[in-house]
Design an enzyme around this catalytic site. Structure first.
Site, mmCIF file in Angstrom:
data_model
loop_
_atom_site.group_PDB
_atom_site.id
_atom_site.type_symbol
_atom_site.label_atom_id
_atom_site.label_comp_id
_atom_site.label_asym_id
_atom_site.label_seq_id
_atom_site.Cartn_x
_atom_site.Cartn_y
_atom_site.Cartn_z
ATOM 1 N N HIS A 12 -1.586 1.506 -4.101
ATOM 2 C CA HIS A 12 -1.959 2.914 -3.951
ATOM 3 C C HIS A 12 -1.058 3.847 -4.753
ATOM 4 O O HIS A 12 -0.980 5.036 -4.458
ATOM 5 C CB HIS A 12 -1.968 3.301 -2.454
ATOM 6 C CG HIS A 12 -3.043 2.591 -1.671
ATOM 7 N ND1 HIS A 12 -3.043 2.495 -0.295
ATOM 8 C CD2 HIS A 12 -4.162 1.944 -2.089
ATOM 9 C CE1 HIS A 12 -4.109 1.810 0.096
ATOM 10 N NE2 HIS A 12 -4.805 1.462 -0.976
ATOM 11 N N GLY A 20 2.953 -4.451 9.085
ATOM 12 C CA GLY A 20 2.881 -3.004 9.297
ATOM 13 C C GLY A 20 1.721 -2.289 8.645
ATOM 14 O O GLY A 20 1.901 -1.195 8.124
ATOM 15 N N GLN A 74 0.851 -1.200 0.000
ATOM 16 C CA GLN A 74 0.000 0.000 0.000
ATOM 17 C C GLN A 74 0.879 1.238 0.000
ATOM 18 O O GLN A 74 0.383 2.353 -0.088
ATOM 19 C CB GLN A 74 -0.889 0.003 1.248
ATOM 20 C CG GLN A 74 -1.817 -1.193 1.353
ATOM 21 C CD GLN A 74 -2.451 -1.279 2.732
ATOM 22 O OE1 GLN A 74 -3.423 -0.592 3.038
ATOM 23 N NE2 GLN A 74 -1.907 -2.119 3.583
ATOM 24 N N ASN A 75 2.178 1.050 0.136
ATOM 25 C CA ASN A 75 3.072 2.195 0.292
ATOM 26 C C ASN A 75 3.387 2.857 -1.040
ATOM 27 O O ASN A 75 3.504 2.184 -2.061
ATOM 28 C CB ASN A 75 4.368 1.762 0.981
ATOM 29 C CG ASN A 75 4.106 1.245 2.380
ATOM 30 O OD1 ASN A 75 3.000 1.398 2.887
ATOM 31 N ND2 ASN A 75 5.096 0.634 2.994
HETATM 32 C C1 BJW Z 1 4.547 -1.079 12.609
HETATM 33 C C2 BJW Z 1 5.746 -0.388 12.839
HETATM 34 C C3 BJW Z 1 6.923 -1.165 12.803
HETATM 35 C C4 BJW Z 1 4.173 1.042 12.953
HETATM 36 N N1 BJW Z 1 6.858 -2.487 12.546
HETATM 37 N N2 BJW Z 1 4.510 -2.387 12.372
HETATM 38 C C5 BJW Z 1 -15.547 -0.590 2.759
HETATM 39 C C6 BJW Z 1 -15.850 -0.272 4.059
HETATM 40 C C7 BJW Z 1 -15.535 0.991 4.566
HETATM 41 C C8 BJW Z 1 -14.929 1.965 3.762
HETATM 42 C C9 BJW Z 1 -14.642 1.644 2.465
HETATM 43 C C10 BJW Z 1 -14.934 0.392 1.978
HETATM 44 N N3 BJW Z 1 -14.519 0.343 0.687
HETATM 45 C C11 BJW Z 1 -13.971 1.530 0.359
HETATM 46 C C12 BJW Z 1 -14.042 2.342 1.423
HETATM 47 C C13 BJW Z 1 -13.557 3.730 1.473
HETATM 48 C C14 BJW Z 1 -12.072 3.881 1.700
HETATM 49 C C15 BJW Z 1 -11.719 3.258 3.040
HETATM 50 O O1 BJW Z 1 -11.228 2.163 3.138
HETATM 51 N N4 BJW Z 1 -11.955 4.003 4.112
HETATM 52 C C16 BJW Z 1 -11.646 3.522 5.462
HETATM 53 C C17 BJW Z 1 -10.495 4.374 6.062
HETATM 54 C C18 BJW Z 1 -12.885 3.576 6.279
HETATM 55 N N5 BJW Z 1 -11.302 3.286 0.622
HETATM 56 C C19 BJW Z 1 -11.104 3.942 -0.515
HETATM 57 O O2 BJW Z 1 -11.586 5.052 -0.714
HETATM 58 C C20 BJW Z 1 -10.283 3.255 -1.580
HETATM 59 N N6 BJW Z 1 -10.989 3.297 -2.817
HETATM 60 C C21 BJW Z 1 -12.037 2.515 -3.062
HETATM 61 O O3 BJW Z 1 -12.378 1.623 -2.333
HETATM 62 O O4 BJW Z 1 -12.645 2.824 -4.232
HETATM 63 C C22 BJW Z 1 -13.835 2.148 -4.600
HETATM 64 C C23 BJW Z 1 -14.153 2.585 -6.009
HETATM 65 C C24 BJW Z 1 -14.423 1.629 -6.966
HETATM 66 C C25 BJW Z 1 -14.712 2.021 -8.273
HETATM 67 C C26 BJW Z 1 -14.729 3.382 -8.605
HETATM 68 C C27 BJW Z 1 -14.440 4.338 -7.658
HETATM 69 C C28 BJW Z 1 -14.153 3.939 -6.350
HETATM 70 C C29 BJW Z 1 -8.979 4.011 -1.810
HETATM 71 C C30 BJW Z 1 -8.100 4.006 -0.612
HETATM 72 C C31 BJW Z 1 -6.897 4.905 -0.885
HETATM 73 C C32 BJW Z 1 -6.014 5.055 0.335
HETATM 74 N N7 BJW Z 1 -5.061 6.089 0.112
HETATM 75 C C33 BJW Z 1 -4.042 6.364 1.102
HETATM 76 C C34 BJW Z 1 -3.215 7.572 0.636
HETATM 77 C C35 BJW Z 1 -2.298 7.144 -0.526
HETATM 78 C C36 BJW Z 1 -1.520 8.300 -1.090
HETATM 79 C C37 BJW Z 1 -0.602 8.948 -0.085
HETATM 80 O O5 BJW Z 1 0.231 8.282 0.552
HETATM 81 O O6 BJW Z 1 -0.720 10.146 0.073
HETATM 82 O O7 BJW Z 1 -3.217 5.210 1.289
HETATM 83 S S1 BJW Z 1 -4.733 6.646 2.753
HETATM 84 C C38 BJW Z 1 -3.419 5.807 3.605
HETATM 85 O O8 BJW Z 1 -3.953 4.626 4.264
HETATM 86 C C39 BJW Z 1 -2.465 5.316 2.516
HETATM 87 C C40 BJW Z 1 -2.105 3.951 3.038
HETATM 88 O O9 BJW Z 1 -1.614 3.144 1.987
HETATM 89 C C41 BJW Z 1 -3.409 3.459 3.638
HETATM 90 C C42 BJW Z 1 -3.248 2.354 4.623
HETATM 91 O O10 BJW Z 1 -2.524 2.748 5.737
HETATM 92 P P1 BJW Z 1 -1.462 1.743 6.404
HETATM 93 O O11 BJW Z 1 -0.405 1.451 5.441
HETATM 94 O O12 BJW Z 1 -2.168 0.603 6.989
HETATM 95 O O13 BJW Z 1 -0.793 2.692 7.513
HETATM 96 P P2 BJW Z 1 -1.326 3.039 8.991
HETATM 97 O O14 BJW Z 1 -0.630 4.249 9.433
HETATM 98 O O15 BJW Z 1 -2.814 3.049 9.064
HETATM 99 O O16 BJW Z 1 -0.860 1.793 9.869
HETATM 100 C C43 BJW Z 1 0.505 1.542 10.136
HETATM 101 C C44 BJW Z 1 0.590 0.247 10.927
HETATM 102 O O17 BJW Z 1 1.962 -0.084 11.091
HETATM 103 C C45 BJW Z 1 -0.014 0.328 12.326
HETATM 104 O O18 BJW Z 1 -0.840 -0.811 12.537
HETATM 105 C C46 BJW Z 1 1.209 0.304 13.261
HETATM 106 O O19 BJW Z 1 0.937 -0.367 14.490
HETATM 107 C C47 BJW Z 1 2.198 -0.456 12.430
HETATM 108 N N8 BJW Z 1 3.605 -0.155 12.693
HETATM 109 N N9 BJW Z 1 5.523 0.922 13.058
HETATM 110 C C48 BJW Z 1 5.694 -3.050 12.358
HETATM 111 N N10 BJW Z 1 8.203 -0.593 13.025
#
Ligand code: BJW
Length: 250
Positions: A117, A185, A99-100
């Site tokens: 992403h 992560g 996802q990064n």
């Molecule tokens: C460690 C550590 C160490 C720390 N060792 N571990 C169904 C249900 C509900 C909502 C939705 C759904 N379907 C879609 C949605 C809406 C939405 C969504 O999911 N919202 C939720 C938040 C509620 N999803 C979307 O909008 C997606 N699109 C979509 O579904 O489109 C449908 C569609 C179809 C057809 C036409 C049109 C539309 C798109 C999602 C895009 C996400 N974008 C981002 C930004 C990317 C660009 C940028 O970087 O600027 O992506 S948001 C952000 O979150 C980024 C990440 O990739 C993503 C995930 O985050 P991640 O990687 O999990 O990070 P963190 O910070 O959350 O977690 C870090 C973890 O690491 C923690 O657990 C720590 O404990 C751990 N950690 N240090 C090991 N050293």
């Protein structure tokens, strides 16, 4: 009866998927999104990571992305990225689903990847939809423009946008057919990426989670290892976390 260790399980596996999130880059000092110092603690996603935000104020959105590009350009892959890159060389069918957008997996040597992403290091023309690599740090002007005159946007996936079709299809197919899925992560909150471990599990994969804390995925994982990915992965993977040395010819 003793259970096989993860490295033994992987050596027996035909297909392995690794799903990563921002936590894998935390030890490279790249901020996560939802942690204590996470990006979403300081900024509202609605103001910076939606197509509507970009439509309202492309310069503001680009300032944030330019800042992140400058920061990441000074960072290096860590032991977790390196272990995952090494693992790829031992497994017949392997896919890293990330996802990064920071590009650190590629810099560590990972090649068989699906970037769900997008990437901070690519830009997309709003008029022509063409995607090009752009490594300029800092960008000379904000917002940057295409040669055709139209504004460029970061080639990343914002909330409400569809994921790249090829990447999500590849990830879904791999999740359905893998023997082992290693999830590292990610808070497992953002869809559709968060569903991939459930898909793997439903199709018989052995799911292993590495995270600092429990996530919604923990209850379905076969093993959860709490701690830093850069410390846990080399330990869990043993020799599979070391780059493979070519077999000497006789
Ligand atoms: C460690 C550590 C160490 C720390 N060792 N571990 C169904 C249900 C509900 C909502 C939705 C759904 N379907 C879609 C949605 C809406 C939405 C969504 O999911 N919202 C939720 C938040 C509620 N999803 C979307 O909008 C997606 N699109 C979509 O579904 O489109 C449908 C569609 C179809 C057809 C036409 C049109 C539309 C798109 C999602 C895009 C996400 N974008 C981002 C930004 C990317 C660009 C940028 O970087 O600027 O992506 S948001 C952000 O979150 C980024 C990440 O990739 C993503 C995930 O985050 P991640 O990687 O999990 O990070 P963190 O910070 O959350 O977690 C870090 C973890 O690491 C923690 O657990 C720590 O404990 C751990 N950690 N240090 C090991 N050293």
């Amino acid at each position: 009866m003793t259970l096989p260790t993860l490295d033994a399980r992987i050596l027996q596996a035909k297909s392995v998927v690794v799903l990563t999130g921002a936590g894998v880059s935390a030890e490279s000092n790249v901020p996560t999104f939802r942690g204590a110092d996470g990006l979403w603690r300081r900024h509202r996603a609605e103001d910076l990571a939606t197509p509507e935000a970009f439509g309202r104020d492309p310069r503001l959105v680009w300032e944030w992305y330019d800042w992140r590009r400058q920061l990441i350009a000074t960072r290096r892959p860590n032991a977790a990225h390196e272990a995952i890159a090494a693992l790829e060389t031992y497994v017949p069918e392997f896919l890293l689903v990330t996802q990064n957008v920071d590009g650190l997996h590629r810099r560590a040597g990972s090649r068989r990847m699906a970037e769900l992403h997008g990437s901070l290091w690519r830009v997309r023309c709003l008029a022509e939809e063409t995607v090009t690599e752009n490594l300029a740090v800092p960008l000379p002007s904000l917002p940057p423009h295409c040669a055709c005159g139209a504004p460029l946007r970061p080639d990343v996936v914002w909330f409400g946008e569809a994921l790249p079709t090829d990447a999500i299809r590849q990830a879904w197919d791999a999740a359905e057919s893998c023997d082992v899925m290693l999830v590292v992560g990610t808070s497992a909150l953002v869809q559709p990426a968060a569903s991939l471990p459930m898909v793997g599990k439903a199709h018989g994969a052995y799911v292993v989670e590495v995270n600092l804390e429990a996530t919604p995925l923990t209850r379905i994982a076969d093993e959860t290892h709490y701690g830093k990915a850069g410390e846990i992965l080399p330990r869990l993977l043993g020799t599979l976390a070391q780059p493979r040395t070519p077999t000497p010819s006789p």
